[in-house]
Design a protein around this motif. Structure first.
Motif, PDB file in Angstrom:
ATOM      1  N   ASP A 150     -29.948  19.264 -20.425  1.00  0.00           N
ATOM      2  CA  ASP A 150     -29.938  18.033 -21.207  1.00  0.00           C
ATOM      3  C   ASP A 150     -28.531  17.433 -21.132  1.00  0.00           C
ATOM      4  OD1 ASP A 150     -30.159  15.982 -23.034  1.00  0.00           O
ATOM      5  OD2 ASP A 150     -31.251  17.161 -24.516  1.00  0.00           O
ATOM      6  N   PHE A 151     -28.412  16.303 -20.422  1.00  0.00           N
ATOM      7  CA  PHE A 151     -27.124  15.660 -20.246  1.00  0.00           C
ATOM      8  C   PHE A 151     -26.946  14.440 -21.145  1.00  0.00           C
ATOM      9  CE2 PHE A 151     -27.944  17.646 -16.036  1.00  0.00           C
ATOM     10  CZ  PHE A 151     -26.865  18.547 -16.038  1.00  0.00           C
ATOM     11  N   ARG A 152     -27.820  14.280 -22.129  1.00  0.00           N
ATOM     12  CA  ARG A 152     -27.659  13.153 -23.046  1.00  0.00           C
ATOM     13  C   ARG A 152     -26.393  13.330 -23.880  1.00  0.00           C
ATOM     14  NH1 ARG A 152     -33.678  13.190 -25.528  1.00  0.00           N
ATOM     15  NH2 ARG A 152     -33.229  15.421 -25.293  1.00  0.00           N
ATOM     16  N   PHE A 165     -37.519  24.893 -10.631  1.00  0.00           N
ATOM     17  CA  PHE A 165     -37.865  23.529 -11.033  1.00  0.00           C
ATOM     18  C   PHE A 165     -36.998  23.124 -12.223  1.00  0.00           C
ATOM     19  CE2 PHE A 165     -41.695  25.645  -9.520  1.00  0.00           C
ATOM     20  CZ  PHE A 165     -42.186  24.767  -8.564  1.00  0.00           C
ATOM     21  N   GLY A 166     -36.630  21.843 -12.275  1.00  0.00           N
ATOM     22  CA  GLY A 166     -35.909  21.345 -13.439  1.00  0.00           C
ATOM     23  C   GLY A 166     -36.045  19.839 -13.566  1.00  0.00           C
ATOM     24  N   ASN A 167     -36.240  19.357 -14.796  1.00  0.00           N
ATOM     25  CA  ASN A 167     -36.217  17.927 -15.116  1.00  0.00           C
ATOM     26  C   ASN A 167     -35.103  17.721 -16.136  1.00  0.00           C
ATOM     27  OD1 ASN A 167     -39.206  18.576 -14.345  1.00  0.00           O
ATOM     28  ND2 ASN A 167     -38.947  16.388 -13.985  1.00  0.00           N
ATOM     29  N   HIS A 168     -33.978  17.188 -15.679  1.00  0.00           N
ATOM     30  CA  HIS A 168     -32.743  17.192 -16.452  1.00  0.00           C
ATOM     31  C   HIS A 168     -32.553  15.842 -17.138  1.00  0.00           C
ATOM     32  CE1 HIS A 168     -32.330  20.809 -14.180  1.00  0.00           C
ATOM     33  NE2 HIS A 168     -32.202  20.141 -13.050  1.00  0.00           N
ATOM     34  N   GLN A 169     -32.523  15.870 -18.466  1.00  0.00           N
ATOM     35  CA  GLN A 169     -32.558  14.656 -19.269  1.00  0.00           C
ATOM     36  C   GLN A 169     -31.232  13.907 -19.200  1.00  0.00           C
ATOM     37  OE1 GLN A 169     -35.701  14.715 -20.737  1.00  0.00           O
ATOM     38  NE2 GLN A 169     -35.461  12.499 -21.024  1.00  0.00           N
ATOM     39  N   LEU A 170     -31.293  12.605 -18.828  1.00  0.00           N
ATOM     40  CA  LEU A 170     -30.133  11.724 -18.834  1.00  0.00           C
ATOM     41  C   LEU A 170     -30.112  10.842 -20.080  1.00  0.00           C
ATOM     42  CD1 LEU A 170     -30.123  10.577 -15.096  1.00  0.00           C
ATOM     43  CD2 LEU A 170     -28.851  12.466 -16.132  1.00  0.00           C
ATOM     44  N   LYS A 216     -35.433   8.271 -21.971  1.00  0.00           N
ATOM     45  CA  LYS A 216     -36.465   7.807 -21.041  1.00  0.00           C
ATOM     46  C   LYS A 216     -36.310   8.369 -19.629  1.00  0.00           C
ATOM     47  CE  LYS A 216     -38.894   4.949 -23.668  1.00  0.00           C
ATOM     48  NZ  LYS A 216     -40.353   5.144 -23.904  1.00  0.00           N
ATOM     49  N   PHE A 217     -35.067   8.558 -19.164  1.00  0.00           N
ATOM     50  CA  PHE A 217     -34.821   8.918 -17.771  1.00  0.00           C
ATOM     51  C   PHE A 217     -34.362  10.362 -17.640  1.00  0.00           C
ATOM     52  CE2 PHE A 217     -34.444   4.299 -17.460  1.00  0.00           C
ATOM     53  CZ  PHE A 217     -35.127   4.045 -16.283  1.00  0.00           C
ATOM     54  N   SER A 218     -34.827  11.002 -16.567  1.00  0.00           N
ATOM     55  CA  SER A 218     -34.370  12.343 -16.217  1.00  0.00           C
ATOM     56  C   SER A 218     -34.359  12.491 -14.703  1.00  0.00           C
ATOM     57  CB  SER A 218     -35.243  13.418 -16.871  1.00  0.00           C
ATOM     58  OG  SER A 218     -36.594  13.284 -16.475  1.00  0.00           O
ATOM     59  N   ILE A 219     -33.688  13.533 -14.230  1.00  0.00           N
ATOM     60  CA  ILE A 219     -33.589  13.825 -12.804  1.00  0.00           C
ATOM     61  C   ILE A 219     -34.420  15.069 -12.502  1.00  0.00           C
ATOM     62  CG2 ILE A 219     -32.051  14.488 -10.922  1.00  0.00           C
ATOM     63  CD1 ILE A 219     -31.694  11.628 -11.776  1.00  0.00           C
ATOM     64  N   HIS A 220     -35.302  14.950 -11.520  1.00  0.00           N
ATOM     65  CA  HIS A 220     -36.115  16.092 -11.086  1.00  0.00           C
ATOM     66  C   HIS A 220     -35.398  16.808  -9.944  1.00  0.00           C
ATOM     67  CE1 HIS A 220     -39.726  18.443 -10.148  1.00  0.00           C
ATOM     68  NE2 HIS A 220     -39.367  18.279  -8.888  1.00  0.00           N
ATOM     69  N   THR A 221     -35.245  18.131 -10.064  1.00  0.00           N
ATOM     70  CA  THR A 221     -34.700  18.961  -8.997  1.00  0.00           C
ATOM     71  C   THR A 221     -35.656  20.117  -8.744  1.00  0.00           C
ATOM     72  OG1 THR A 221     -33.409  20.272 -10.575  1.00  0.00           O
ATOM     73  CG2 THR A 221     -32.310  18.394  -9.550  1.00  0.00           C
ATOM     74  N   TYR A 229     -43.318  33.421 -19.498  1.00  0.00           N
ATOM     75  CA  TYR A 229     -42.566  33.649 -20.731  1.00  0.00           C
ATOM     76  C   TYR A 229     -41.598  32.496 -20.920  1.00  0.00           C
ATOM     77  CZ  TYR A 229     -39.504  35.777 -24.230  1.00  0.00           C
ATOM     78  OH  TYR A 229     -38.774  36.030 -25.374  1.00  0.00           O
ATOM     79  N   GLN A 230     -41.737  31.779 -22.043  1.00  0.00           N
ATOM     80  CA  GLN A 230     -40.802  30.717 -22.381  1.00  0.00           C
ATOM     81  C   GLN A 230     -39.694  31.312 -23.229  1.00  0.00           C
ATOM     82  OE1 GLN A 230     -42.460  26.937 -23.418  1.00  0.00           O
ATOM     83  NE2 GLN A 230     -40.614  26.242 -24.494  1.00  0.00           N
ATOM     84  N   PHE A 231     -38.496  31.387 -22.638  1.00  0.00           N
ATOM     85  CA  PHE A 231     -37.393  32.075 -23.314  1.00  0.00           C
ATOM     86  C   PHE A 231     -36.523  31.137 -24.134  1.00  0.00           C
ATOM     87  CE2 PHE A 231     -36.316  31.302 -18.851  1.00  0.00           C
ATOM     88  CZ  PHE A 231     -35.171  30.526 -18.963  1.00  0.00           C
ATOM     89  N   SER A 232     -36.671  29.820 -23.953  1.00  0.00           N
ATOM     90  CA  SER A 232     -35.913  28.850 -24.736  1.00  0.00           C
ATOM     91  C   SER A 232     -36.649  27.518 -24.676  1.00  0.00           C
ATOM     92  CB  SER A 232     -34.487  28.693 -24.179  1.00  0.00           C
ATOM     93  OG  SER A 232     -34.493  27.882 -23.021  1.00  0.00           O
ATOM     94  N   PRO A 233     -36.232  26.523 -25.468  1.00  0.00           N
ATOM     95  CA  PRO A 233     -36.876  25.203 -25.354  1.00  0.00           C
ATOM     96  C   PRO A 233     -36.725  24.593 -23.962  1.00  0.00           C
ATOM     97  CG  PRO A 233     -35.624  25.342 -27.397  1.00  0.00           C
ATOM     98  CD  PRO A 233     -35.269  26.560 -26.591  1.00  0.00           C
ATOM     99  N   GLN A 234     -35.702  25.027 -23.229  1.00  0.00           N
ATOM    100  CA  GLN A 234     -35.426  24.432 -21.921  1.00  0.00           C
ATOM    101  C   GLN A 234     -36.026  25.192 -20.746  1.00  0.00           C
ATOM    102  OE1 GLN A 234     -32.731  25.125 -24.154  1.00  0.00           O
ATOM    103  NE2 GLN A 234     -32.991  23.050 -24.978  1.00  0.00           N
ATOM    104  N   GLY A 235     -36.415  26.473 -20.934  1.00  0.00           N
ATOM    105  CA  GLY A 235     -36.742  27.236 -19.749  1.00  0.00           C
ATOM    106  C   GLY A 235     -37.848  28.249 -19.901  1.00  0.00           C
TER     107      GLY A 235
END
Length: 247
Positions: free
Chosen positions: A239-241, A33-38, A41-46, A199-205
């Motif tokens: 995070d693609f911002r 799962f991933g919600n990738h920040q654009l 406000k907007f992100s892409i769900h994969t 286990y949360q290994f980073s802020p992203q994952g």
């Protein structure tokens, strides 16, 4: 209203329990799962789920979901998405043939925190086009509606809040209700009960290893599956911002 809807579904599914045609099966789901920040406000769900029968030896389903998220506030997010699902014959009550489903879906996610408890409410309407009405016979696609509600709780174990290097437990229950045309018996389509260590290994994952009991009511409302399912999940958000250079 939600409680009344669920009660109606259970009452319409009474033949499943009275006939007792319930089979127990053992599956494995391996997921990303991933919600990738654009923007803010907007992100892409994969999302991709490799769902296997008999733990890992045979196909159950292949599920791909893509979507666009819009964050209304810190506590509210909505999503519009598409799903492509292929289901194979599996288990003791198999469909006659493999079939494909095209699905539109929407999310409303509400989050809140109380002490160390993180609560997540997800409401998901789905508009589904099933090949051969979900039994894999003709090439025509049949339209169905479904709505899902999931209540999830995350609880950090070694820290007071979720963050990097945090062990946590996650539990949820999700109910699936059918409505509208092209079905006439099983208002209660599924229920999923889940528990996992993560286990949360980073802020992203994070990674999670868990168990889900998936209860599926078949179309005739006389047969049902109780699928004991091992789940292994990786969540990672890119995070693609655009980064601004500080002077």
């Amino acid at each position: 209203m939600l409680r009344a809807f669920i009660l109606m579904a259970i009452l319409h599914s009474v033949p499943v329990f009275s006939q007792k045609q319930i089979v127990n099966q053992y599956h494995g789901w391996y997921m990303y799962f991933g919600n990738h920040q654009l923007t803010d406000k907007f992100s892409i769900h994969t999302e991709y789920q490799w769902r296997r029968a008999d733990w890992i030896t045979a196909w159950q389903q292949s599920l791909l979901r893509l979507g666009v998220d819009y964050r209304i506030s810190e506590a509210v997010m909505v999503t519009l998405g598409y799903g492509h699902i292929v289901t194979w014959p599996y288990g003791e009550q198999p469909v006659p043939e493999k079939f494909t489903e095209h699905r539109l879906w929407q999310n409303l996610i509400l989050t809140q925190r109380q002490g160390r408890f993180y609560f997540n409410h997800r409401f998901r309407p789905e508009q589904r086009w099933l090949q051969g009405n979900g039994v894999g016979e003709p090439d025509d696609y049949v339209y169905r509606n479904r709505i899902r509600y999931r209540f999830l709780i995350n609880y950090p174990l070694n820290k007071k809040e979720m963050g990097p290097e945090t062990w946590f437990v996650s539990v949820y229950d999700e109910v699936f209700i059918q409505f509208g045309p092209n079905f006439d018996r099983n208002y209660l389509d599924q229920n999923r009960l889940y528990g996992a260590f993560g286990y949360q290994f980073s802020p992203q994952g994070n990674v999670q290893l868990g168990y889900m009991q998936q209860f599926i009511v078949k179309a005739d409302a006389l047969k049902a599956e109780r699928n004991h399912t091992l789940q292994l999940a990786l969540t990672y958000h890119f995070d693609f911002r655009a980064k601004t250079n500080q002077p």
